[in-house]
Structure formats: C-alpha cells, structure tokens
Design a protein around this motif. Sequence first.
Motif, short mmCIF file in Angstrom:
data_model
loop_
_atom_site.label_atom_id
_atom_site.label_comp_id
_atom_site.label_asym_id
_atom_site.label_seq_id
_atom_site.Cartn_x
_atom_site.Cartn_y
_atom_site.Cartn_z
N UNK A 24 -28.54 2.08 -11.94
CA UNK A 24 -27.95 0.96 -12.68
C UNK A 24 -26.51 1.27 -13.06
N UNK A 25 -26.25 2.49 -13.51
CA UNK A 25 -24.89 2.88 -13.88
C UNK A 25 -23.97 2.85 -12.66
N UNK A 26 -24.46 3.32 -11.51
CA UNK A 26 -23.65 3.31 -10.29
C UNK A 26 -23.36 1.88 -9.84
N UNK A 30 -19.53 0.91 -9.59
CA UNK A 30 -18.97 0.76 -8.25
C UNK A 30 -18.81 -0.69 -7.81
N UNK A 31 -19.63 -1.58 -8.33
CA UNK A 31 -19.57 -3.00 -7.97
C UNK A 31 -19.56 -3.22 -6.45
N UNK A 32 -20.43 -2.52 -5.75
CA UNK A 32 -20.49 -2.66 -4.29
C UNK A 32 -21.38 -3.82 -3.90
N UNK A 33 -21.11 -4.43 -2.73
CA UNK A 33 -22.02 -5.46 -2.23
C UNK A 33 -23.35 -4.82 -1.82
N UNK A 34 -24.34 -5.66 -1.53
CA UNK A 34 -25.66 -5.16 -1.18
C UNK A 34 -25.59 -4.17 -0.01
N UNK A 35 -24.84 -4.52 1.02
CA UNK A 35 -24.67 -3.65 2.19
C UNK A 35 -23.18 -3.37 2.40
N UNK A 36 -22.62 -2.41 1.68
CA UNK A 36 -21.19 -2.15 1.82
C UNK A 36 -20.85 -1.63 3.21
N UNK A 37 -19.79 -2.15 3.77
CA UNK A 37 -19.33 -1.71 5.09
C UNK A 37 -17.83 -1.53 5.07
N UNK A 38 -17.31 -0.93 6.09
CA UNK A 38 -15.87 -0.75 6.22
C UNK A 38 -15.45 -1.12 7.63
#
Length: 82
Positions: A24-26, A30-38
């Motif tokens: 939960x803290x991460x 980080x506020x990342x989307x469900x599937x972070x990509x680059x």
Amino acid sequence: MRSRAAAVTGTDARRSPSYTERAAAQRTHLSLPLLPTTTIGSFPQTGEPRTARANLRASQINTAGYEELIKASRAPSRSQPA
C-alpha cells in the motif's frame, strides 16, 4: 563470517511492516499504473541519432550540437507527410 552467519535469527528473515502495508505504501508513493511499461529503446532509430551520440561521447560535438542533430533527425523530412 561464521560468527555473522551464526548470529542470524528467525526474526532476521521477517519484514516489518507486513506485505500488505508495504504494498500500500509503495502504491501511494510510486503512483504507478496497473501494468507500468516503458518505451525506452523500443523505437527504431536511424543512423543519425546513433552517430550523433557517438560523436558526443568522442567530444567531436558538444551537447548543444547533439541536441540540434537529434531535433533535426526527429523533424519530418520533405519526402514524408507531416
């Protein structure tokens, strides 16, 4: 090394806070989307950007010259529709 290994206890293998709290803290931090990509490195490159980077590393051009070459390589050419 042996004394350090012998000093390891069961509590050393446990994390605090719990996984649920850490996750939960991460998520919050980080506020990342469900599937972070680059997309870094995912796009094909022409020879111009590669040559510009090589010239920059070899100190044959400065940063301003490099940035100018990169901008020029991204601009649509006259043979391509804008």
